[in-house]
Design a protein around this motif. Structure first.
Motif, PDB file in Angstrom:
ATOM      1  N   PHE A  26      -6.114   2.847   6.188  1.00 31.27           N
ATOM      2  CA  PHE A  26      -4.872   2.646   6.942  1.00 31.27           C
ATOM      3  C   PHE A  26      -4.728   1.257   7.548  1.00 31.27           C
ATOM      4  O   PHE A  26      -3.797   1.011   8.289  1.00 31.27           O
ATOM      5  CB  PHE A  26      -4.722   3.681   8.066  1.00 31.27           C
ATOM      6  CG  PHE A  26      -4.586   5.071   7.565  1.00 31.27           C
ATOM      7  CD1 PHE A  26      -3.600   5.414   6.666  1.00 31.27           C
ATOM      8  CD2 PHE A  26      -5.462   6.044   7.980  1.00 31.27           C
ATOM      9  CE1 PHE A  26      -3.482   6.706   6.194  1.00 31.27           C
ATOM     10  CE2 PHE A  26      -5.348   7.352   7.518  1.00 31.27           C
ATOM     11  CZ  PHE A  26      -4.357   7.677   6.626  1.00 31.27           C
ATOM     12  N   HIS A  27      -5.623   0.307   7.230  1.00 29.18           N
ATOM     13  CA  HIS A  27      -5.515  -1.014   7.813  1.00 29.18           C
ATOM     14  C   HIS A  27      -4.833  -1.995   6.852  1.00 29.18           C
ATOM     15  O   HIS A  27      -5.122  -3.171   6.864  1.00 29.18           O
ATOM     16  CB  HIS A  27      -6.901  -1.532   8.217  1.00 29.18           C
ATOM     17  CG  HIS A  27      -7.404  -0.911   9.479  1.00 29.18           C
ATOM     18  ND1 HIS A  27      -7.821  -1.648  10.559  1.00 29.18           N
ATOM     19  CD2 HIS A  27      -7.535   0.382   9.849  1.00 29.18           C
ATOM     20  CE1 HIS A  27      -8.203  -0.845  11.531  1.00 29.18           C
ATOM     21  NE2 HIS A  27      -8.047   0.398  11.120  1.00 29.18           N
ATOM     22  N   GLN A  31       3.738  -2.926   3.774  1.00 30.36           N
ATOM     23  CA  GLN A  31       3.869  -2.087   2.586  1.00 30.36           C
ATOM     24  C   GLN A  31       3.657  -2.950   1.349  1.00 30.36           C
ATOM     25  O   GLN A  31       4.580  -3.236   0.588  1.00 30.36           O
ATOM     26  CB  GLN A  31       5.237  -1.405   2.553  1.00 30.36           C
ATOM     27  CG  GLN A  31       5.442  -0.400   3.662  1.00 30.36           C
ATOM     28  CD  GLN A  31       6.783   0.306   3.567  1.00 30.36           C
ATOM     29  OE1 GLN A  31       7.657  -0.086   2.805  1.00 30.36           O
ATOM     30  NE2 GLN A  31       6.961   1.359   4.343  1.00 30.36           N
ATOM     31  N   ARG A  32       2.443  -3.367   1.136  1.00 31.93           N
ATOM     32  CA  ARG A  32       2.116  -4.211  -0.006  1.00 31.93           C
ATOM     33  C   ARG A  32       1.724  -3.369  -1.216  1.00 31.93           C
ATOM     34  O   ARG A  32       0.929  -2.445  -1.106  1.00 31.93           O
ATOM     35  CB  ARG A  32       0.950  -5.136   0.316  1.00 31.93           C
ATOM     36  CG  ARG A  32       1.268  -6.284   1.246  1.00 31.93           C
ATOM     37  CD  ARG A  32       0.071  -7.204   1.308  1.00 31.93           C
ATOM     38  NE  ARG A  32       0.290  -8.341   2.177  1.00 31.93           N
ATOM     39  CZ  ARG A  32      -0.586  -9.331   2.322  1.00 31.93           C
ATOM     40  NH1 ARG A  32      -1.742  -9.286   1.660  1.00 31.93           N
ATOM     41  NH2 ARG A  32      -0.318 -10.346   3.119  1.00 31.93           N
ATOM     42  N   GLN A  64      11.303  -2.435   2.711  1.00 32.46           N
ATOM     43  CA  GLN A  64      10.310  -3.312   3.316  1.00 32.46           C
ATOM     44  C   GLN A  64       9.117  -3.586   2.399  1.00 32.46           C
ATOM     45  O   GLN A  64       8.246  -4.387   2.733  1.00 32.46           O
ATOM     46  CB  GLN A  64       9.799  -2.690   4.621  1.00 32.46           C
ATOM     47  CG  GLN A  64      10.877  -2.410   5.641  1.00 32.46           C
ATOM     48  CD  GLN A  64      11.651  -3.659   6.012  1.00 32.46           C
ATOM     49  OE1 GLN A  64      11.075  -4.730   6.225  1.00 32.46           O
ATOM     50  NE2 GLN A  64      12.967  -3.536   6.083  1.00 32.46           N
ATOM     51  N   VAL A  65       9.085  -2.940   1.242  1.00 34.03           N
ATOM     52  CA  VAL A  65       7.927  -3.059   0.367  1.00 34.03           C
ATOM     53  C   VAL A  65       7.889  -4.428  -0.306  1.00 34.03           C
ATOM     54  O   VAL A  65       8.931  -5.048  -0.553  1.00 34.03           O
ATOM     55  CB  VAL A  65       7.937  -1.937  -0.695  1.00 34.03           C
ATOM     56  CG1 VAL A  65       9.040  -2.147  -1.703  1.00 34.03           C
ATOM     57  CG2 VAL A  65       6.592  -1.816  -1.387  1.00 34.03           C
ATOM     58  N   GLU A  66       6.679  -4.905  -0.582  1.00 31.34           N
ATOM     59  CA  GLU A  66       6.485  -6.195  -1.248  1.00 31.34           C
ATOM     60  C   GLU A  66       5.513  -6.016  -2.408  1.00 31.34           C
ATOM     61  O   GLU A  66       4.477  -5.374  -2.268  1.00 31.34           O
ATOM     62  CB  GLU A  66       5.925  -7.216  -0.263  1.00 31.34           C
ATOM     63  CG  GLU A  66       5.665  -8.584  -0.880  1.00 31.34           C
ATOM     64  CD  GLU A  66       5.060  -9.565   0.106  1.00 31.34           C
ATOM     65  OE1 GLU A  66       5.761 -10.513   0.501  1.00 31.34           O
ATOM     66  OE2 GLU A  66       3.888  -9.368   0.509  1.00 31.34           O
ATOM     67  N   LYS A 101      -5.645  -5.307   1.573  1.00 28.04           N
ATOM     68  CA  LYS A 101      -4.404  -5.298   2.343  1.00 28.04           C
ATOM     69  C   LYS A 101      -3.250  -4.602   1.629  1.00 28.04           C
ATOM     70  O   LYS A 101      -2.131  -4.588   2.141  1.00 28.04           O
ATOM     71  CB  LYS A 101      -4.010  -6.736   2.702  1.00 28.04           C
ATOM     72  CG  LYS A 101      -4.963  -7.390   3.691  1.00 28.04           C
ATOM     73  CD  LYS A 101      -4.517  -8.789   4.061  1.00 28.04           C
ATOM     74  CE  LYS A 101      -5.449  -9.408   5.093  1.00 28.04           C
ATOM     75  NZ  LYS A 101      -5.025 -10.787   5.473  1.00 28.04           N
ATOM     76  N   SER A 102      -3.513  -4.034   0.479  1.00 31.12           N
ATOM     77  CA  SER A 102      -2.467  -3.353  -0.286  1.00 31.12           C
ATOM     78  C   SER A 102      -2.589  -1.844  -0.133  1.00 31.12           C
ATOM     79  O   SER A 102      -3.686  -1.297  -0.106  1.00 31.12           O
ATOM     80  CB  SER A 102      -2.566  -3.721  -1.771  1.00 31.12           C
ATOM     81  OG  SER A 102      -2.376  -5.115  -1.957  1.00 31.12           O
TER      82      SER A 102
END
Length: 208
Positions: A26-27, A31-32, A64-66, A101-102
């Motif tokens: 969860f870190h 939203q990658r 917001q996703v990337e 980070k994804s």
């Protein structure tokens, strides 16, 4: 087997080294979504189709996703869509950071043969993976164990991505299964286990 029909044959799968991630659940940053690929016709075609058929609808549902793309895989001939970042080749340290980070890793490859190392690497990093059947070749046991998600078509791919983005508990459960499956399938111990058992119980005269 054709060379030595009377001998025991051992097929060793891919050993992914000691790269297993100690992932912090969860870190993830925002939203990658991550895609890691080299430039070849299968990867380039899969990415182009994903950006045309899947990505616009993902953005509608999750604005917001990337999508972050690592490697030499080619950008589309048309304009790069909103929310997509091409990072190119990166260091091993930076790649590990991107995995960490994804919240999802994708492999939109729709054709090709053999085991997809990009899928092995994502699973070994403890990532939640969504792919097509072509990306799951050689990983059939992982499908049965729920270690990753396989989409039937572009709409199903979108649905699975959106569902996983919106459901952190489902991501966590899939992540745990991915970690367990990758350790059982790709760790040094599992890959060489049968080979070591044969060597430990055989003399040189029985090996040749």
């Amino acid at each position: 087997k054709s060379w030595f029909p009377d001998k025991k044959t051992i097929l060793m799968p891919v050993w992914h080294g000691e790269r297993f991630s100690k992932r912090v659940h969860f870190h993830s940053e925002g939203q990658r979504i991550l895609y890691v690929a080299a430039s070849n016709p299968y990867n380039n075609h899969g990415l182009e189709k994903f950006l045309e058929e899947v990505w616009p609808n993902v953005l509608k549902d999750c604005p917001q996703v990337e999508l972050r793309i690592v490697g030499s895989v080619q950008p589309p001939s048309s304009q790069i869509p909103n929310g997509v970042v091409f990072l190119g080749r990166v260091s091993d340290e930076k790649l590990h950071e991107e995995y960490q980070k994804s919240i999802l890793v994708i492999n939109p490859q729709q054709a090709g043969t053999g085991l997809k190392i990009k899928c092995v690497e994502a699973l070994s990093q403890g990532c939640v993976l969504v792919t097509y059947p072509a990306g799951a070749e050689g990983l059939e046991e992982g499908i049965q164990e729920g270690a990753f998600w396989v989409a039937k078509n572009s709409e199903d791919f979108r649905e699975k991505i959106v569902k996983l983005i919106r459901d952190p508990d489902l991501r966590l459960e899939t992540q745990k299964r991915a970690e367990a499956f990758s350790r059982e399938s790709f760790s040094k111990e599992s890959v060489f286990r049968e080979f070591k058992e044969v060597l430990s119980g055989a003399s040189l005269s029985t090996c040749f």
